[in-house]
Design a protein around this motif. Structure first.
Motif, PDB file in Angstrom:
ATOM      1  N   ILE A  73       0.496  -1.229   0.010  1.00  0.00           N
ATOM      2  CA  ILE A  73      -0.219  -0.160  -0.095  1.00  0.00           C
ATOM      3  C   ILE A  73       1.025   1.042   0.321  1.00  0.00           C
ATOM      4  CG2 ILE A  73      -1.851   1.241   0.709  1.00  0.00           C
ATOM      5  CD1 ILE A  73      -2.857  -1.321   2.534  1.00  0.00           C
ATOM      6  N   ARG A 111      -6.695  -0.101   4.775  1.00  0.00           N
ATOM      7  CA  ARG A 111      -5.742  -1.033   4.685  1.00  0.00           C
ATOM      8  C   ARG A 111      -6.789  -2.366   4.824  1.00  0.00           C
ATOM      9  NH1 ARG A 111      -2.921  -3.157  10.398  1.00  0.00           N
ATOM     10  NH2 ARG A 111      -5.323  -3.571  10.546  1.00  0.00           N
ATOM     11  N   MET A 114      -7.615  -2.753   1.236  1.00  0.00           N
ATOM     12  CA  MET A 114      -7.145  -3.436   0.241  1.00  0.00           C
ATOM     13  C   MET A 114      -6.098  -4.445   0.452  1.00  0.00           C
ATOM     14  SD  MET A 114      -5.630   0.944  -0.949  1.00  0.00           S
ATOM     15  CE  MET A 114      -5.018   1.074   0.606  1.00  0.00           C
ATOM     16  N   GLY A 116      -3.629  -4.594  -1.887  1.00  0.00           N
ATOM     17  CA  GLY A 116      -2.578  -2.946  -2.193  1.00  0.00           C
ATOM     18  C   GLY A 116      -2.587  -2.230  -2.722  1.00  0.00           C
ATOM     19  N   ASP A 122      -9.158   5.206   0.262  1.00  0.00           N
ATOM     20  CA  ASP A 122      -8.114   4.391  -0.636  1.00  0.00           C
ATOM     21  C   ASP A 122      -8.915   3.891  -1.638  1.00  0.00           C
ATOM     22  OD1 ASP A 122     -10.756   2.118   0.163  1.00  0.00           O
ATOM     23  OD2 ASP A 122     -10.482   3.003   2.019  1.00  0.00           O
TER      24      ASP A 122
END
Length: 804
Positions: free
Chosen positions: A525, A557, A560, A563, A598
């Protein structure tokens, strides 16, 4: 020609006794009726002159009569028989007086005398009596019949029936009288003009209308009454005189009239041409329309007023014909649909209804047309001209005329924003209810955790190093601390924490926390920060802000797993009323905005609706408590801001936090010194706590540190202890929320009694009113439950050692 004789003398001869009498009679006829004398020709072969003249008399349409000076009849033509009804046999030798009506007995003598004097009398009109007694209007001519030496022997009389002409003349006179009466009594002014516009007649109504007498206006030009050269009277006559071609005259043309006193008034002018055969004449009919104009103006003002009222209505108003086309729209309906009034009127209503909701809307309209009843509070959607959908609530009813439905009228209200706000309000109410529940649970739970942590620490302190039970007590304490962390999140969501807000710069906090945040995410990430250089300042608890950022980063986080990119951005924002309504997060004002974006899996609409609810999570079992976003929600709202989310499946999510901008200088960070061994003391402490387990463990901790502790189970008991004892207390440790009298009440009562004892508040949570009036208002010390023995010892010692 004399008077009526006493005895009539009869003769059987129907023609003149001599040729001279007959010739004189015919000559007289030619003179009386304007017949040109024909040149004399030779005698007609085979016909004597007397027979020829007799034939002429017999064929005459008029009555031809010859009388002597005595008035006795000598000649009675067939025309006389037709006129009077008597035969020649009946009239020969009779006196002409028998033909005179009894009401005119003296009429013949003056005529006879004039004839005796040799005078010819032409076109003498009088009345004669028919054989059946009826009266006959006749035109008569008299001429003397002369003999040898010019001596008058009698009279030749020619009579013509003029009854029809007289009746026609009488009818004409009566018609003229009626017309004159109509003109004289007409309400409208009537003016007769010649071809040059000169007035020839002026009726009484025109006199009243213009203030002139007829004698003043006859012979004057009509332009005096209507100065406007463009009015039809001028243009029609002028065009005719110029071109010789007549054209259609406008009827009911409104022009300005001018009275004798110079005042103007509106009049309606109608012009017609009257063809009298000899010359062209025009009649002008004029009507004062001042009252009508005032009524029209009043009606127009009323219509304008009603239109303004309708246009000022906050709702959209419109009417439809039976075909479903708009016949009337107000301004708000135009604003609602995005079309102008000219575009909407005549437009089919189907064009503005949302296609997917068209059937239900038309069904409602059809019910009105079928049943003639009002449909109220029905919701549907309209499609604006720009393609934007709006939710409307409308009522529609029938338009009636003569007992029949002629159309529909409806009132619509745009409820799009209201429904959005209602949904937001319901969501806020649900969150508030959950917050109240969470706060109540956390309060009770914190009391239990306080007792567990305290007794675990007392157990550890009572054991010798290395004993088997020490590990058990340590594990109990560690578990209680973890449980306390969960309740802390619940309190953050419920906004029941005591906070220490300070003016701060978000950019500095984010930069300081960036390294820690990098450790929270995986290497796949990418963390990007976009910080506005001119960012304003906010006021909130720095530790709580760090908690918000960490929760949002951890949430991103987990969204994802394969990533992506995580972007933290700050910006200033001035939110107006429209933007506030669209975001639903905050009201209008000046804000600092923190955005956390994100590129993860995103959320659908149903997930977004529950995102900030505690214990709601989309993560698998064991990966989360569902309190992270709920904690952020509570912290941000407690700081006076708002939080919102925009997310779509497969696209990612953006959380935006709005915090009010402030102008105070930022507070520098202060690092508290690390505590060493538990501080001790000898002061006298009054411990006020309604939860027995918490009171007992706190008393043991403080007593073990050398303090003299007196316990009270509630605020009322504490006040009684102080009032009944001569002892002086150096410190009051009291819970905030208790039965009877709370901690704030205890502190206030002691101050009023003159006590100088310091006060340390404790609580599992604090009600908003107690928080405002009992703690922050007086800048008093506070210890949040659950607390450890170390935290209690330090708080007590710090407060006792602080300057008064």
């Amino acid at each position: 020609m004399g008077g009526r004789p006493t005895k009539a003398r009869r003769t059987s001869v129907a023609r003149p006794r001599d040729a001279s009498s007959l010739i004189a009679t015919l000559a007289n006829a030619r003179l009386c009726f304007g017949v040109q004398e024909q040149p004399q020709s030779d005698s007609v072969p085979g016909i004597s002159e007397l027979d020829w003249l007799t034939s002429l008399v017999a064929s005459s349409v008029d009555a031809i009569i010859a009388t002597g000076l005595d008035g006795l009849i000598h000649t009675w033509s067939p025309g006389a028989e037709r006129l009077y009804g008597y035969t020649a046999a009946e009239m020969m030798g009779q006196s002409v007086a028998m033909l005179v009506p009894p009401e005119h007995p003296d009429e013949l003598e003056p005529l006879a005398e004039r004839v005796r004097q040799g005078e010819r009398i032409s076109h003498y009109e009088t009345i004669r009596v028919h054989k059946d007694g009826t009266r006959i209007a006749v035109s008569m001519s008299f001429s003397p019949i002369r003999g040898e030496g010019g001596v008058t022997l009698g009279a030749a009389v020619i009579a013509r029936d003029i009854s029809e002409r007289k009746r026609a003349e009488q009818a004409l006179r009566e018609s003229e009288a009626r017309i004159r009466a109509i003109v004289e009594t007409a309400v409208d002014g009537i003016i007769a003009l010649d071809e040059e516009g000169v007035i020839e007649a002026f009726n009484p109504a025109a006199e009243r209308l213009f203030g002139y007498q007829a004698s003043e206006m006859i012979g004057r030009n009509v332009a005096l009454l209507m100065p406007d050269p463009q009015h039809p009277a001028h243009s029609y006559i002028d065009d005719y005189l110029r071109t010789g071609v007549a054209r259609i005259i406008g009827i009911g043309r409104e022009v300005a009239g001018q009275r004798k006193d110079g005042s103007s008034f509106p009049l309606e002018l109608t012009i017609a041409e009257v063809n009298l055969g000899i010359r062209r004449t025009f009649t002008c009919t004029v009507r004062d329309v001042s009252d009508r104009k005032r009524a029209e103006d009043a009606l127009m003002r009323e219509r304008d007023f009603r239109r303004r009222v309708v246009d000022s209505a906050t709702n959209a108003i419109g009417a439809l014909d039976l075909g479903g086309c708009f016949t009337f729209v107000n301004r708000n309906l135009c604003e609602l649909t995005g079309y102008s009034e000219a575009e909407l009127v005549g437009m089919d209503v189907r064009r503005v209804l949302a296609p997917d909701r068209l059937d239900e809307a038309l069904a409602s309209l059809g019910d009105v047309l079928t049943n003639g009843t009002l449909v109220s509070r029905f919701e549907t959607e309209v499609m604006r001209k720009d393609g934007v959908r709006r939710l409307i609530e409308f009522s529609v009813g029938p338009l009636m005329e003569g007992g029949a439905i002629t159309g529909l009228a409806g009132v619509a209200e745009d409820v799009t924003d209201r429904r959005r706000l209602e949904a937001q309000y319901l969501q806020a109410q649900k969150m508030e209810s959950i917050g109240l529940l969470a706060g109540g649970v956390a309060h009770d739970f914190n009391n239990l955790m306080t007792a567990i942590i305290g007794y675990a620490e007392l157990g550890i302190a009572s054991l010798k190093a290395g004993e088997d039970a020490e590990d058990d007590f340590v594990e109990i304490r560690a578990t209680a601390v973890r449980a306390a962390a969960v309740t802390e999140q619940l309190l953050a969501f419920a906004r029941k924490q005591i906070i220490q807000p300070q003016t701060m710069k978000l950019n500095e906090v984010i930069v300081q926390a960036e390294r820690m945040l990098s450790r929270l995410i995986t290497e796949s990430i990418e963390l990007v920060t976009v910080l506005a250089p001119d960012l304003g300042q906010v006021q909130m608890d720095p530790s709580q802000f760090e908690q918000v950022v960490m929760n949002l980063v951890v949430n991103a986080r987990d969204a994802m797993p394969d990533g992506g990119r995580l972007t933290i951005a700050t910006a200033n924002a001035d939110v107006d009323a429209r933007q506030a309504n669209e975001t639903g997060a905050v009201g209008a004002g000046r804000y600092v905005v923190l955005s956390v974006t994100d590129t993860g899996i995103g959320m659908d609409a149903e997930t977004r609706r529950h995102a900030f609810e505690p214990f709601f999570t989309t993560k698998e079992h064991g990966r989360g408590t569902g309190l992270g976003l709920a904690t952020c929600y509570g912290i941000v709202l407690q700081a006076g801001g708002g939080i919102g989310v925009h997310s779509e499946p497969g696209v990612g999510s953006t959380f935006r936090i709005y915090l009010p901008r402030v102008l105070e200088q930022a507070t520098p960070n202060r690092v508290a010194p690390l505590p060493e061994a538990l501080p001790r003391g000898h002061e006298k402490i009054l411990l006020v706590e309604d939860e027995e387990a918490v009171r007992k463990v706190a008393a043991r901790i403080l007593g073990g540190l050398g303090y003299s502790v007196v316990e009270a189970t509630n605020g009322g008991e504490a006040l009684r202890i102080v009032g009944a004892s001569d002892r002086h207390f150096d410190l009051i440790v009291t819970d905030v929320v208790m039965p009877e009298v709370g901690g704030a009440g205890v502190a206030a009562a002691l101050r009023e009694a003159g006590s100088t004892a310091k006060v340390l508040f404790t609580s599992g949570y604090t009600d908003d009113s107690l928080l405002r009036h009992g703690v922050t208002e007086h800048s008093l010390a506070f210890l949040q439950k659950p607390f450890s023995s170390t935290q209690l010892a330090r708080a007590v010692r710090d407060l006792l050692d602080a300057a008064p």
